[in-house]
Design a protein around this motif. Structure first.
Motif: not given
Length: 274
Positions: A137-139, A42-46, A156-159, A7-15
């Motif tokens: 967080l999804s919305y 995010t692959h490296a993060m995961a 998907t990940i959060l669900g 979640y942190v990685g995906q949000v940082l990407k889009d910010l």
């Protein structure tokens, strides 16, 4: 930890909105995520989070040589990081930042893992927290001026986390946690033909159960949402709309998490596969 770092990685990407490596000179071997931004990987993060969370959690449950586990964790995470550079999806900086961010999150959360785990499994508020927070967080995921798969992937990940969180809580409340009968930590089992056959059978049946759940819930949720929002089934872009993408993915993968954490192991018990 996987959910948190993703979640942190995906949000940082889009910010941050930093692009992926240019092609050419990089030859991209994957095209599905061209619309996504690049930093951090995010692959490296995961890979870092999964490998080292398992490494530091496992000694309390399984007896093994820590040095061997460390070599395996470093090897696994390094191969994933290098693969992102090789496939042209990330620069070296993207990967380094991903590893650094994930390592920082692990460092600061490690002292609280047991506390978080205990709360998740025993608190009466855990189901509400486990469903409500990831749904919120999804919305509230950052909006972009173009469609990207990051919001859907994050949902998907959060669900999946929401379903597993509630499922593991339910198992504890019903007194069935599928823990080993021997005192922890238990020795690693010997590798035998029968053990491999048993593990393979569980794996195949588990995959079939989860894929079947995914297909069933995806179809049902999309049908309901298309009817509610009066969308034609022929509209190929309808799934990209936030009011459809978020609920259908969240419901689908929450169901997958619930089946994984509650039903699959119980089915294995009934079939004598545990």
């Amino acid at each position: 930890m996987w959910t948190l770092v993703m979640y942190v990685g995906q949000v940082l990407k889009d910010l941050l909105k930093l692009p992926r490596p240019l092609s050419p000179p990089v030859v991209k071997l994957e095209r599905r995520v061209d619309a996504e931004y690049g930093l951090p990987s995010t692959h490296a993060m995961a890979a870092t989070a999964i490998a080292f969370t398992v490494l530091y959690s496992a000694p309390a449950r399984i007896q093994f040589e820590f040095e061997v586990g460390l070599v395996m964790a470093v090897t696994f995470s390094s191969l994933v990081c290098l693969s992102r550079i090789y496939t042209g999806m990330h620069s070296v900086l993207d990967v380094i930042c991903g590893v650094f961010i994930s390592s920082t999150i692990l460092l600061f959360t490690y002292p609280y893992w047991d506390t978080i785990d205990h709360y998740q499994l025993t608190s009466a508020l855990s189901p509400a927290f486990g469903i409500g927070v990831p749904l919120l967080l999804s919305y509230t995921y950052p909006a972009l001026d173009h469609y990207s798969t990051t919001r859907g992937d994050t949902t998907t990940i959060l669900g999946a986390w929401a379903g597993c969180c509630v499922g593991y809580w339910f198992n504890v409340q019903t007194g069935e946690t599928f823990e080993p009968k021997d005192p922890l930590p238990v020795p690693l089992p010997a590798v035998t033909a029968s053990g491999l056959a048993l593990g393979t059978t569980r794996f195949v049946l588990g995959v079939l159960a989860l894929v079947g759940t995914r297909q069933l819930m995806k179809s049902a949720s999309l049908r309901v949402l298309y009817w509610f929002y009066e969308v034609q089934k022929s509209d190929v872009n309808a799934r990209r709309r936030k009011e459809i993408e978020v609920p259908y993915k969240f419901v689908t993968y929450t169901s997958v998490g619930l089946v994984n954490s509650i039903l699959v192991n119980r089915a294995f018990m009934c079939m004598g596969l545990l």
